[in-house]
Scaffold this motif. Structure first.
Motif, PDB file in Angstrom:
ATOM      1  N   ARG A  27      20.778  39.678  72.075  1.00 18.39           N
ATOM      2  CA  ARG A  27      20.050  40.666  71.746  1.00 18.39           C
ATOM      3  C   ARG A  27      18.383  40.062  72.265  1.00 18.39           C
ATOM      4  O   ARG A  27      17.321  40.087  73.118  1.00 18.39           O
ATOM      5  CB  ARG A  27      19.438  40.619  70.231  1.00 18.39           C
ATOM      6  CG  ARG A  27      20.174  41.820  69.716  1.00 18.39           C
ATOM      7  CD  ARG A  27      19.601  42.022  68.568  1.00 18.39           C
ATOM      8  NE  ARG A  27      20.387  42.738  67.808  1.00 18.39           N
ATOM      9  CZ  ARG A  27      20.539  43.517  66.281  1.00 18.39           C
ATOM     10  NH1 ARG A  27      19.391  43.416  66.602  1.00 18.39           N
ATOM     11  NH2 ARG A  27      21.790  43.592  66.226  1.00 18.39           N
ATOM     12  N   ARG A  82      18.252  39.204  76.398  1.00 20.91           N
ATOM     13  CA  ARG A  82      18.380  40.966  77.191  1.00 20.91           C
ATOM     14  C   ARG A  82      16.274  41.162  76.729  1.00 20.91           C
ATOM     15  O   ARG A  82      15.872  41.924  77.441  1.00 20.91           O
ATOM     16  CB  ARG A  82      18.527  41.836  75.767  1.00 20.91           C
ATOM     17  CG  ARG A  82      20.289  42.274  75.676  1.00 20.91           C
ATOM     18  CD  ARG A  82      20.780  43.900  75.935  1.00 20.91           C
ATOM     19  NE  ARG A  82      20.737  43.581  74.446  1.00 20.91           N
ATOM     20  CZ  ARG A  82      21.738  43.506  73.920  1.00 20.91           C
ATOM     21  NH1 ARG A  82      23.187  43.186  74.590  1.00 20.91           N
ATOM     22  NH2 ARG A  82      22.151  43.543  72.227  1.00 20.91           N
ATOM     23  N   TYR A  87       8.240  47.595  69.106  1.00 14.38           N
ATOM     24  CA  TYR A  87       9.429  47.161  67.898  1.00 14.38           C
ATOM     25  C   TYR A  87       9.273  49.069  66.909  1.00 14.38           C
ATOM     26  O   TYR A  87       8.266  49.036  66.691  1.00 14.38           O
ATOM     27  CB  TYR A  87       9.938  46.108  67.666  1.00 14.38           C
ATOM     28  CG  TYR A  87      11.114  46.638  66.953  1.00 14.38           C
ATOM     29  CD1 TYR A  87      12.465  47.014  66.393  1.00 14.38           C
ATOM     30  CD2 TYR A  87      10.403  45.761  64.814  1.00 14.38           C
ATOM     31  CE1 TYR A  87      13.046  46.718  65.666  1.00 14.38           C
ATOM     32  CE2 TYR A  87      11.348  46.116  63.896  1.00 14.38           C
ATOM     33  CZ  TYR A  87      12.674  46.763  64.047  1.00 14.38           C
ATOM     34  OH  TYR A  87      13.498  46.574  63.114  1.00 14.38           O
ATOM     35  N   HIS A 110      12.432  48.773  72.531  1.00 11.68           N
ATOM     36  CA  HIS A 110      14.079  49.138  73.126  1.00 11.68           C
ATOM     37  C   HIS A 110      14.504  49.678  74.852  1.00 11.68           C
ATOM     38  O   HIS A 110      15.271  49.755  74.773  1.00 11.68           O
ATOM     39  CB  HIS A 110      14.704  50.455  71.383  1.00 11.68           C
ATOM     40  CG  HIS A 110      13.292  51.731  72.010  1.00 11.68           C
ATOM     41  ND1 HIS A 110      12.431  51.636  71.287  1.00 11.68           N
ATOM     42  CD2 HIS A 110      13.582  52.980  72.710  1.00 11.68           C
ATOM     43  CE1 HIS A 110      11.972  53.529  71.564  1.00 11.68           C
ATOM     44  NE2 HIS A 110      12.316  53.656  71.878  1.00 11.68           N
ATOM     45  N   GLU A 111      12.731  50.390  75.086  1.00 12.14           N
ATOM     46  CA  GLU A 111      13.145  51.029  76.345  1.00 12.14           C
ATOM     47  C   GLU A 111      13.218  49.354  77.251  1.00 12.14           C
ATOM     48  O   GLU A 111      14.115  49.671  77.927  1.00 12.14           O
ATOM     49  CB  GLU A 111      12.056  51.281  76.067  1.00 12.14           C
ATOM     50  CG  GLU A 111      11.816  52.815  76.393  1.00 12.14           C
ATOM     51  CD  GLU A 111      11.434  53.863  76.038  1.00 12.14           C
ATOM     52  OE1 GLU A 111       9.873  53.769  77.265  1.00 12.14           O
ATOM     53  OE2 GLU A 111      10.991  55.474  75.384  1.00 12.14           O
ATOM     54  N   THR A 143      14.288  46.875  76.481  1.00 12.33           N
ATOM     55  CA  THR A 143      15.266  45.783  76.737  1.00 12.33           C
ATOM     56  C   THR A 143      16.831  46.551  76.907  1.00 12.33           C
ATOM     57  O   THR A 143      17.512  46.169  77.498  1.00 12.33           O
ATOM     58  CB  THR A 143      15.544  45.245  75.331  1.00 12.33           C
ATOM     59  OG1 THR A 143      15.596  46.811  74.245  1.00 12.33           O
ATOM     60  CG2 THR A 143      14.552  44.347  74.734  1.00 12.33           C
ATOM     61  N   ASP A 144      16.794  47.877  77.354  1.00 11.74           N
ATOM     62  CA  ASP A 144      17.813  48.874  77.192  1.00 11.74           C
ATOM     63  C   ASP A 144      18.510  48.545  78.879  1.00 11.74           C
ATOM     64  O   ASP A 144      17.674  48.781  79.958  1.00 11.74           O
ATOM     65  CB  ASP A 144      17.612  50.321  77.364  1.00 11.74           C
ATOM     66  CG  ASP A 144      18.263  51.479  77.230  1.00 11.74           C
ATOM     67  OD1 ASP A 144      19.271  51.038  76.863  1.00 11.74           O
ATOM     68  OD2 ASP A 144      18.369  52.050  78.172  1.00 11.74           O
ATOM     69  N   GLY A 145      19.686  48.462  79.298  1.00 16.39           N
ATOM     70  CA  GLY A 145      19.961  47.611  80.249  1.00 16.39           C
ATOM     71  C   GLY A 145      19.829  46.444  80.603  1.00 16.39           C
ATOM     72  O   GLY A 145      20.748  45.922  81.782  1.00 16.39           O
ATOM     73  N   GLN A 146      19.272  45.960  80.179  1.00 14.50           N
ATOM     74  CA  GLN A 146      18.681  44.038  80.224  1.00 14.50           C
ATOM     75  C   GLN A 146      20.489  43.448  80.175  1.00 14.50           C
ATOM     76  O   GLN A 146      20.967  43.972  79.094  1.00 14.50           O
ATOM     77  CB  GLN A 146      18.175  43.313  79.629  1.00 14.50           C
ATOM     78  CG  GLN A 146      16.857  44.302  79.878  1.00 14.50           C
ATOM     79  CD  GLN A 146      15.744  43.775  81.768  1.00 14.50           C
ATOM     80  OE1 GLN A 146      16.922  43.110  82.328  1.00 14.50           O
ATOM     81  NE2 GLN A 146      15.060  44.182  81.452  1.00 14.50           N
ATOM     82  N   ASP A 176      22.906  40.717  79.410  1.00 14.44           N
ATOM     83  CA  ASP A 176      22.700  40.327  78.441  1.00 14.44           C
ATOM     84  C   ASP A 176      22.910  38.517  78.184  1.00 14.44           C
ATOM     85  O   ASP A 176      23.213  37.680  77.415  1.00 14.44           O
ATOM     86  CB  ASP A 176      23.473  40.215  76.845  1.00 14.44           C
ATOM     87  CG  ASP A 176      25.094  40.747  77.437  1.00 14.44           C
ATOM     88  OD1 ASP A 176      25.319  39.267  78.874  1.00 14.44           O
ATOM     89  OD2 ASP A 176      26.196  41.078  76.731  1.00 14.44           O
TER      90      ASP A 176
END
Ligand code: WTA
Length: 666
Positions: A130, A133, A234, A252-253, A255-258, A260
């Motif tokens: 997390r 990301r 957040y 959340h947008e 970090t999405d697809g970043q 790890d």
């Protein structure tokens, strides 16, 4: 300054009456990290005889360096000390990656309990992912080493991960406690020249949603905030928020697809890890700047020594990450030490005052670290409602109890020891400050014989003294100013943007190079330290450090107020209560008007500083008691606030009758 010492020294005798020594090594701490007083002495002696060798050994053993340091301590520009300054490391790597490498990837790092009781567990592997990301997302928005981020967040895994993500990239963070107002938030955004703000839609406390994003939006409409390019949000509650497209992004947008994985960025040991604002003796809070290498070393070492961290411990520090305790003993030191930790979003009294005991029982907490004010309020609750008394819960998992933030009165100490610890667990009364970065005076659970009410002895590597106003050392049993006489790795490096204030506040010439803590203390015949209180006008309310001057300037900024003085009145639960003395412009309000005016001023303080700073009582008068040189005599107002007769000499007052006009509080 000596005035304050005189006026507080009366309290010490009653504390000393309780000087009862407890069994030095209870069963639960046998074989502790530092076991027995001989082991303590040996380490302390090593540090005293060869400080550089001692600190170098610790820094090599405890931390992973990208580039090893060759210098330990550079004193050439004292009091701007530099530690390990040609070494390079990354703090986040030392808190997370090290556990993935040493076989602890699947160990639980955080057990998060939400206000409503929902639970989320993350392993070190998941937390690391997390953090990576978030770091990758921040990088893709263009942030990196040296940028400044303000964090205004609820207690959450996301808050801790965001701090760690900043550390991973070398972004300097400054966390603002969620209980502070828009105004305080704005002041800090401007002072650090923030490039980025990370916040949440709302925070949940005691079943109520409290907006955070809205306060950020307001703060950013004010002057001096133009350099903020993004507000990362957040989504905690799902509550409505206003949206500024282009500036605001959802956590959340982004970090999405970043990935790890995110390579930790090595930084110099002196690179600022964070800036944390704290109250001082002027209206403007001080941005306490901490380092990366020295800070983390001490944060980790003290976590191991003072909490005797063991692999299967479950550690719970109830502080918010908005305070230094949450930085050192949640996000950094205890995480570097690899402890499984509880992170709690809510408050101790919701859904009832048994929440802490219930959580200790359910999560099998073994080390519990909280503030005296929480203990005192739970003592009170248990005395009126037997259902929430700790005896109703199985607290057998506990090994060590800790206390921080203010002096713990012996009665509360003994109750904590008996009723929470079942008489089995040492109570570790830890004295330290935002500026010290980590514990300074504290018992070691497996070594130090305890005396309720005393924070006992300095840790190995730390030299302290009690001195008079000329800096001369005082004999045992005499109250004076607490000083730290040698630099230590986690010490404050400077006041952000104000090096003169750093020197003037902490290293005034009369202290001859020693660090002036701002507390009064006394040492007993066993060398044990007893903290007596602050020597400046800083108040401690429910363990939160508030600047009297800051509240005064806020009151004076109200259109109705001509003059204001703030004093702290001892309070059985909160430690101190904020009491305001106010002179209004125009006439004194009569008894019918006064309550409404008092409420208006309270609301004003809540909105300008934060609800925690609201005066409990407001006294109205026509003039302030002042010395002939025009200084408000807060010492006398303190006596009025306590409802006592003034028996002291008031001849230095410009107008001795002035005290009679303060007739009652609203
Ligand atoms: C007070 C909190 C007595 C003290 C870690 C200090 C204490 C101020 C104790 C720092 C203790 C903290 N006994 N007093 N065990 N711990 N204090 O910066 O007055 O929020 O100067 O750091 O709290 O508060 P701060």
């Amino acid at each position: 300054m000596s005035d304050t010492i005189d006026s507080t020294s009366g309290a010490i005798d009653s504390i000393l009456v309780e000087k009862r020594v407890f069994d030095p090594v209870p069963e639960v701490v046998k074989g502790a990290a530092i076991s027995g007083m001989q082991a303590y002495q040996a380490l302390a002696d090593e540090a005293r005889s060869d400080p550089e060798g001692f600190w170098a050994r610790m820094a090599h053993e405890q931390l992973v360096w990208h580039k090893p340091f060759t210098r330990v301590l550079d004193e050439s520009d004292a009091p701007f000390y530099r530690w390990f300054d040609d070494g390079e490391l990354n703090v986040s790597e030392n808190c997370l990656d090290v556990h993935l490498r040493n076989g602890n990837a699947d160990k639980t790092a955080i057990i998060f309990e939400a206000d409503d009781g929902a639970i989320q567990r993350v392993s070190f592997r998941e937390l690391h992912a997390r953090v990576c990301r978030i770091a990758n997302a921040l990088k893709s928005l263009g942030y990196g080493k040296g940028d400044r981020a303000i964090l205004y967040m609820p207690m959450s895994i996301e808050a801790i991960a965001s701090m760690q993500a900043c550390a991973r990239l070398g972004i300097v963070h400054s966390v603002v406690f969620g209980g502070f107002s828009t105004k305080s938030l704005h002041q800090r955004i401007v002072d650090v020249q923030a490039d980025l703000v990370i916040t949440a839609d709302e925070q949940m406390r005691g079943g109520r949603a409290i907006p955070l994003k809205a306060a950020v939006d307001m703060a950013l409409t004010e002057d001096g905030t133009d350099h903020v390019r993004h507000v990362v949000v957040y989504r905690r509650s799902g509550g409505e928020v206003a949206w500024n497209a282009g500036r605001d992004v959802w956590l959340h947008e982004i970090t999405d697809g970043q990935s790890d994985q995110c390579e930790p960025v090595p930084v110099g040991a002196e690179h600022p890890l964070f800036i944390l604002y704290t109250s001082g003796s002027t209206g403007k809070p001080k941005g306490v700047q901490h380092s990366s290498g020295g800070y983390l070393l001490w944060a980790k070492l003290t976590s191991q020594w003072v909490f005797d961290a063991r692999p299967d411990d479950v550690f719970w520090c109830t502080a918010d990450v908005g305070w230094v305790t949450g930085h050192t003993y949640i996000t950094y030191g205890t995480m570097a030490a690899g402890l499984t930790q509880i992170v709690f979003e809510g408050i101790p009294t919701y859904p009832d005052s048994g929440r802490f005991w219930d959580m200790i029982q359910r999560h099998k907490v073994s080390i519990f670290y909280t503030a005296p004010t929480a203990i005192r309020s739970l003592i009170k609750a248990a005395s009126t409602d037997p259902k929430v008394h700790p005896s109703n819960y199985d607290l057998g998992s506990l090994r060590i109890l800790g206390s921080v933030g203010e002096p713990i009165n012996p009665e509360a100490w003994v109750w904590y020891h008996q009723n929470v610890g079942g008489g089995r667990c040492p109570v570790i009364d830890t004295w330290w400050q935002t500026e010290t970065g980590g514990h300074i005076l504290t018992p070691l659970p497996g070594a130090t014989p305890l005396k309720p009410g005393s924070c006992t002895l300095p840790l190995p590597g730390i030299s302290v003294d009690v001195v008079d106003e000329t800096g001369a050392s005082l004999p045992d049993g005499r109250g004076g100013f607490l000083v730290i006489t040698r630099p230590w790795p986690a010490m404050i490096r400077t006041v952000w943007g104000d090096p003169d204030r750093y020197v003037n506040s902490y290293f005034p010439p009369e202290m001859k190079g020693a660090y002036l803590a701002g507390d009064s203390a006394q040492r007993d015949e066993d060398g044990y330290y007893w903290i007596m209180g602050r020597t400046d006008d800083v108040l401690s309310v429910s363990g939160h450090r508030l600047g009297g001057t800051e509240i005064e300037s806020t009151l004076v900024a109200h259109e109705r107020v001509a003059e204001a003085a703030i004093v702290g009145r001892p309070d059985a639960v909160t430690g101190e209560a904020v009491v305001a003395f106010v002179v209004l412009k125009g006439d004194l309000p009569d008894e019918a008007q006064a309550p409404a005016v008092a409420d208006e001023l309270r609301r004003w303080v809540a909105s300008e500083v934060g609800p925690i700073a609201k005066p409990r009582e407001i006294w109205f008068g026509n003039a302030m008691p002042k010395t002939r040189s025009g200084k408000i005599m807060r010492r006398l107002l303190r006596i009025v606030a306590e409802g006592q007769e003034i028996t002291q000499d008031t001849s230095t007052l410009e107008n001795p009758d002035v005290l009679k006009q303060f007739k009652g509080a609203y």
